[in-house]
Motif scaffolding. Sequence first.
Motif, PDB file in Angstrom:
ATOM      1  N   PRO A   2      48.045 -54.594  53.691  1.00  0.00           N
ATOM      2  CA  PRO A   2      47.541 -53.381  53.229  1.00  0.00           C
ATOM      3  C   PRO A   2      46.341 -53.325  52.334  1.00  0.00           C
ATOM      4  O   PRO A   2      45.456 -52.593  52.091  1.00  0.00           O
ATOM      5  N   SER A   3      46.158 -54.472  51.864  1.00  0.00           N
ATOM      6  CA  SER A   3      45.174 -54.981  50.995  1.00  0.00           C
ATOM      7  C   SER A   3      43.781 -55.272  51.670  1.00  0.00           C
ATOM      8  O   SER A   3      42.698 -55.395  50.908  1.00  0.00           O
ATOM      9  N   SER A  61      53.012 -46.414  62.565  1.00  0.00           N
ATOM     10  CA  SER A  61      52.221 -47.753  61.889  1.00  0.00           C
ATOM     11  C   SER A  61      50.744 -47.563  62.243  1.00  0.00           C
ATOM     12  O   SER A  61      49.921 -47.978  61.311  1.00  0.00           O
ATOM     13  N   HIS A 115      52.918 -63.444  55.411  1.00  0.00           N
ATOM     14  CA  HIS A 115      52.898 -62.178  55.937  1.00  0.00           C
ATOM     15  C   HIS A 115      53.262 -62.440  57.735  1.00  0.00           C
ATOM     16  O   HIS A 115      52.564 -63.026  58.258  1.00  0.00           O
ATOM     17  N   LYS A 128      47.141 -52.914  62.389  1.00  0.00           N
ATOM     18  CA  LYS A 128      48.186 -52.382  61.540  1.00  0.00           C
ATOM     19  C   LYS A 128      49.149 -53.533  61.008  1.00  0.00           C
ATOM     20  O   LYS A 128      49.786 -53.372  60.206  1.00  0.00           O
ATOM     21  N   THR A 133      40.057 -48.484  55.973  1.00  0.00           N
ATOM     22  CA  THR A 133      41.039 -48.540  54.983  1.00  0.00           C
ATOM     23  C   THR A 133      40.456 -48.058  53.377  1.00  0.00           C
ATOM     24  O   THR A 133      39.471 -48.169  53.461  1.00  0.00           O
ATOM     25  N   THR A 158      49.196 -44.990  60.025  1.00  0.00           N
ATOM     26  CA  THR A 158      48.830 -45.147  58.649  1.00  0.00           C
ATOM     27  C   THR A 158      47.839 -45.900  57.838  1.00  0.00           C
ATOM     28  O   THR A 158      47.503 -45.874  56.984  1.00  0.00           O
ATOM     29  N   TRP A 159      47.279 -46.901  58.813  1.00  0.00           N
ATOM     30  CA  TRP A 159      46.312 -47.743  58.254  1.00  0.00           C
ATOM     31  C   TRP A 159      45.104 -47.006  58.318  1.00  0.00           C
ATOM     32  O   TRP A 159      43.992 -47.262  57.525  1.00  0.00           O
ATOM     33  N   ASP A 174      43.095 -44.805  56.748  1.00  0.00           N
ATOM     34  CA  ASP A 174      42.898 -44.060  55.655  1.00  0.00           C
ATOM     35  C   ASP A 174      41.667 -42.944  55.530  1.00  0.00           C
ATOM     36  O   ASP A 174      41.735 -41.983  55.030  1.00  0.00           O
TER      37      ASP A 174
END
Length: 188
Positions: free
Chosen positions: A110-111, A50, A24, A106, A73, A53-54, A56
């Motif tokens: 995503p997990s 970006s 990553h 960011k 998140t 978006t993190w 949530d």
Amino acid sequence: CVGRTRVSGVCRVISQQGIWPPGHPAPSCGLRRTGNSGLQARVREDAQESVETWKDSMAFLTLPWGRLHFESTDAAASPKVGGAVPALLFLHGSGCSSDDWDEAVKGLPPSASVITMDFRAHGQSDAPTMPFSLEDLADDILALLDHTGIRRAILVGHSLGGMAAIAAARRSIIPAGLILLEGWTSLW
């Protein structure tokens, strides 16, 4: 408040701990030195998208002194209790806010279970009318972890956040690890 070297260092440590999946890419922190004004965020439209978006979930936890602001998140909002990978709780420095961690967060996968919080009298949290101590900030950290149901977390603290992380780790088994940046680093 968190500079390029510090953000990159956090990402490197997280990677070494196995939280960052192999392969990553490390995040670009988007910070630069500008004259006497120190480190300032370079504003880029794509970076701002970006960052947003993190986030949530933005919420407040009501405590006896007032409302504690935190963001998380989806992965942190419904944690796997006792999961193999601990959540990451990012704690800012004095006079700063949870927004200081946006660039580091960011870049995480995503997990990742990620939470940021604003200490009392910082960011969007309320300012209590009574004096408070480092131990009170540690209580707030532990109350937030309890509220979210997280049972294992790595506390990532910058300056004041590092000191509060140490105080929380002294009193609870929930912190699975500490990443401390520019803070006193003695546990005793």
